[in-house]
Design a protein around this motif. Structure first.
Motif, short mmCIF file in Angstrom:
data_model
loop_
_atom_site.label_atom_id
_atom_site.label_comp_id
_atom_site.label_asym_id
_atom_site.label_seq_id
_atom_site.Cartn_x
_atom_site.Cartn_y
_atom_site.Cartn_z
N SER A 210 5.84 12.21 12.34
CA SER A 210 5.06 13.34 11.86
C SER A 210 4.10 12.98 10.74
O SER A 210 3.30 13.79 10.32
N ILE A 211 4.21 11.74 10.25
CA ILE A 211 3.36 11.33 9.13
C ILE A 211 2.33 10.33 9.65
O ILE A 211 2.69 9.29 10.17
N PRO A 212 1.03 10.62 9.53
CA PRO A 212 0.02 9.72 10.08
C PRO A 212 -0.06 8.41 9.30
O PRO A 212 0.25 8.36 8.11
N ARG A 213 -0.44 7.38 10.00
CA ARG A 213 -0.63 6.08 9.35
C ARG A 213 -1.79 6.18 8.37
O ARG A 213 -2.83 6.73 8.70
N PRO A 214 -1.63 5.63 7.16
CA PRO A 214 -2.71 5.74 6.17
C PRO A 214 -3.96 5.00 6.61
O PRO A 214 -3.89 4.04 7.38
N GLY A 215 -5.09 5.45 6.10
CA GLY A 215 -6.34 4.80 6.45
C GLY A 215 -6.47 3.45 5.78
O GLY A 215 -5.59 3.01 5.05
N CYS A 229 -4.70 -2.28 -5.78
CA CYS A 229 -5.14 -0.93 -6.09
C CYS A 229 -4.09 0.07 -5.63
O CYS A 229 -3.31 -0.19 -4.71
N ILE A 230 -4.08 1.23 -6.31
CA ILE A 230 -3.17 2.32 -5.99
C ILE A 230 -4.00 3.53 -5.59
O ILE A 230 -5.01 3.83 -6.22
N ARG A 231 -3.57 4.21 -4.54
CA ARG A 231 -4.26 5.44 -4.14
C ARG A 231 -3.23 6.55 -4.03
O ARG A 231 -2.24 6.43 -3.31
N ALA A 232 -3.47 7.63 -4.79
CA ALA A 232 -2.58 8.79 -4.77
C ALA A 232 -2.97 9.72 -3.64
O ALA A 232 -4.10 9.67 -3.14
N ASN A 237 -1.27 12.16 3.00
CA ASN A 237 -0.07 12.65 2.31
C ASN A 237 0.88 11.50 1.98
O ASN A 237 2.08 11.62 2.10
N VAL A 238 0.28 10.38 1.58
CA VAL A 238 1.09 9.23 1.18
C VAL A 238 0.50 8.60 -0.08
O VAL A 238 -0.69 8.71 -0.37
N PHE A 239 1.40 7.93 -0.84
CA PHE A 239 0.96 7.03 -1.90
C PHE A 239 0.75 5.66 -1.27
O PHE A 239 1.58 5.19 -0.50
N GLU A 240 -0.37 5.01 -1.62
CA GLU A 240 -0.65 3.68 -1.07
C GLU A 240 -0.77 2.67 -2.21
O GLU A 240 -1.31 2.96 -3.28
N LEU A 241 -0.28 1.46 -1.94
CA LEU A 241 -0.44 0.33 -2.85
C LEU A 241 -0.84 -0.87 -2.01
O LEU A 241 -0.16 -1.19 -1.03
N ALA A 242 -1.94 -1.51 -2.36
CA ALA A 242 -2.43 -2.66 -1.58
C ALA A 242 -2.76 -3.80 -2.52
O ALA A 242 -3.26 -3.60 -3.63
N ALA A 243 -2.48 -5.03 -2.08
CA ALA A 243 -2.78 -6.22 -2.87
C ALA A 243 -3.39 -7.28 -1.95
O ALA A 243 -2.94 -7.46 -0.82
N PRO A 244 -4.42 -8.00 -2.43
CA PRO A 244 -5.03 -9.05 -1.60
C PRO A 244 -4.09 -10.24 -1.44
O PRO A 244 -3.36 -10.60 -2.36
N ILE A 245 -4.12 -10.83 -0.25
CA ILE A 245 -3.36 -12.06 0.02
C ILE A 245 -4.32 -13.21 -0.22
O ILE A 245 -5.15 -13.54 0.64
#
Length: 545
Positions: A210-215, A229-232, A237-245
């Motif tokens: 029921s929860i879509p995959r974040p963009g 970076c952090i996206r609220a 309807n999700v919190f995202e955290l991404a880091a470069p490899i």
């Protein structure tokens, strides 16, 4: 601007004051406003005032942007700026408004009068400082403990992902361990596709149906900026955290392989700054694991190809005569030295129906596996054509028509076919676009080219190939070779060339066929030195004894 006494009564250190002293302080203070992001004072500046917050938020920090370290965040009812006034030292930190502020400022001389006249006021201020420092110590210890726990977890996590040598297994393990490490509900691992110029998801897991995959916004930002970076939750309807490899190359240049992204449902705990640091550390180690997995895949693939090439070399070598046939009154010798695992060169000795012998040398226009396969096919065609019989020209013409049908990708074959009749000592031949063999006459030590202006095989089906014929007298030597001989190069790029080869043939007065081949191989090795062999080398020597 005058300050209403009721505003001062919000601060406990004014309670011990008498009415007259309270009115004195009220006359000394001033009211000021500070817009958001405005700096009130900077670290190292001289302190002149003590500040009380009526509304808004003040940040106390050290350092300079962008490398600042937040020390405290104060709100309405709190105060700051007392330390530099008490110890008469420059400001130990900077202060700026995070939100629009209304402040009350008490000049230094009035503040010092207050704390010297009313020790209880000083006690309240100092006790607040102690409580603040105690809270900071507790927060620091809690942060240190959390950091140690995260490092321990990071260490055990890294031990786990380094076990995986297969690339796909390593990618999936990295994604799963990142989710666990950051206590997340799901995650993605993106690798940058150079061909498509896009971040492509290589491993993913949905939070729930029921929860879509974040963009890709957060992941793309991390890749573009090279920082986590952090996206609220806003549109998603999700919190995202991404880091470069990121992988650091030997020249200290960073190469970003992709992005590691984790996410939590909006009703979960948001990501914090320490989460960014943790994911960045994990992503930097994951880059090494990914690189090692890719290198392992290359090694496995290379080993597989080497195995195939070794098997192909064994098969191809089995097609090359191990020993020349014994011919009364003649010596035969040959050498076959591929530049790679497999060769596009060929030599063969073919017994013909009329008791004569075909001496064949050929060279495919390409190198590597394709040339080797085409040469194996050409050998079968040459033998099939020779078994029908006929002159050298007729054998070559039949073979040419078959090769035209088999040739692909512009490949062709140069060839020299000689037919020796040991009884008559006659040697007939056809040169199909091949290097000119050398004939050394023993009678006068003269050198002759067995030349002909014919086209290579596999190009034009109806091209005529006339037969030439010579007689071989006692001591005469015929040296047949491929272009790997004359095009062998030394360190400066100079070629061995036909002139050196002609001179060598001239020197082979008393050499046997075997000695002629070995002498040529030694001379080429001495000429090229440590330079790697760039082309296949094949040599056949025929001498009448």
């Amino acid at each position: 601007m005058p300050v209403h006494p009721d505003l001062l009564r919000r601060f406990p250190f004014f309670e011990p004051l008498s009415r007259a002293d309270f009115e004195r302080v009220a006359r000394a203070v001033t009211r000021c406003t500070l817009p958001a992001r405005r700096t009130l004072f900077r670290q190292g500046a001289e302190g002149h005032r003590f500040y009380m917050i009526i509304s808004g938020t003040i940040e106390i920090y050290t350092g300079l942007p962008p490398n600042i370290r937040q020390f405290n965040v104060l709100n309405a009812g709190e105060w700051f700026g007392e330390l530099s006034l008490i110890d008469n030292q420059p400001r130990s930190a900077s202060a700026r408004a995070l939100k629009p502020c209304v402040l009350i400022a008490l000049p230094k001389k009035d503040f010092l009068w207050l704390v010297s006249t009313y020790p209880l006021a000083l006690f309240i201020i100092v006790a607040t400082i102690q409580n603040t420092l105690r809270d900071r110590d507790r927060a620091f210890l809690a942060s240190a403990e959390l950091h140690i726990q995260q490092l321990e977890q990071l260490y055990s996590t890294m031990l786990d992902i380094t076990r995986h040598r297969e690339r796909d297994e390593a990618l999936e393990a990295i994604r799963e361990r990142a989710i666990d490490l950051l206590a997340s509900a799901g995650g993605d691992l993106y690798l940058y596709d150079e061909r498509k110029k896009l971040l492509m998801s290589r491993a993913q897991e949905m939070l729930a149906p029921s929860i879509p995959r974040p963009g890709k916004g957060c992941a793309e930002k991390a890749y573009a900026t090279g920082r986590a970076c952090i996206r609220a939750p806003k549109r998603s309807n999700v919190f995202e955290l991404a880091a470069p490899i990121k992988l650091v190359e030997n020249d200290a240049v960073e190469h970003t392989l992709g992005v590691l992204c984790v996410y939590r449902a909006s009703d979960g705990a948001p990501y914090q700054e320490h989460d960014k640091t943790l994911l960045e550390l994990f992503a930097s180690q994951a880059a090494i694991v990914i690189e090692n997995a890719q290198l392992y895949s290359l090694r496995v693939e290379k080993a597989r190809r080497d195995g195939e090439l070794n098997a192909a070399r064994i098969v191809q070598a089995s097609l090359i005569p191990k020993h020349p046939p014994p011919l009364p009154g003649f010596q035969l010798a040959a050498a076959w030295e591929p530049a790679r695992k497999v060769s596009g060169d060929l030599y063969d000795f073919i017994e013909l129906p009329d008791q004569t012998w075909g001496i064949l040398i050929a060279d495919v226009s390409d190198k590597g596996m394709a040339a080797a396969l085409f040469m194996a096919s050409a050998r079968s065609i040459f033998r099939a054509s020779a078994n029908v019989g006929g002159s050298a020209g007729e054998i070559i013409e039949r073979a040419n028509r078959a090769l035209v049908q088999d040739a692909s990708n512009g490949m062709f074959v140069t060839a020299f076919l000689g037919i020796l009749d040991p009884k008559t000592r006659r040697f007939s031949y056809v040169n199909a676009g091949h290097n000119y063999p050398f004939l050394r006459r023993a009678a006068d030590a003269s050198i002759h080219d067995l030349s002909d202006h014919n086209m290579a095989l596999g190009i034009l089906a109806d091209f005529p190939y006339p037969t030439r014929e010579i007689s071989l007298d006692k001591g005469d030597l015929v040296l047949i070779y491929t272009d790997g001989v004359t095009e062998a190069a030394d360190a400066s790029g100079e070629l061995f060339g036909e002139a050196r080869l002609r001179q060598l043939v001239h020197e082979l007065e008393s050499a046997s066929a075997r000695e002629a081949v070995d002498t040529l191989s030694d001379r080429i090795s001495a000429f090229t030195g440590a330079e790697p062999q760039s082309d296949d080398i094949t040599v056949v020597a025929l001498k009448r004894t």
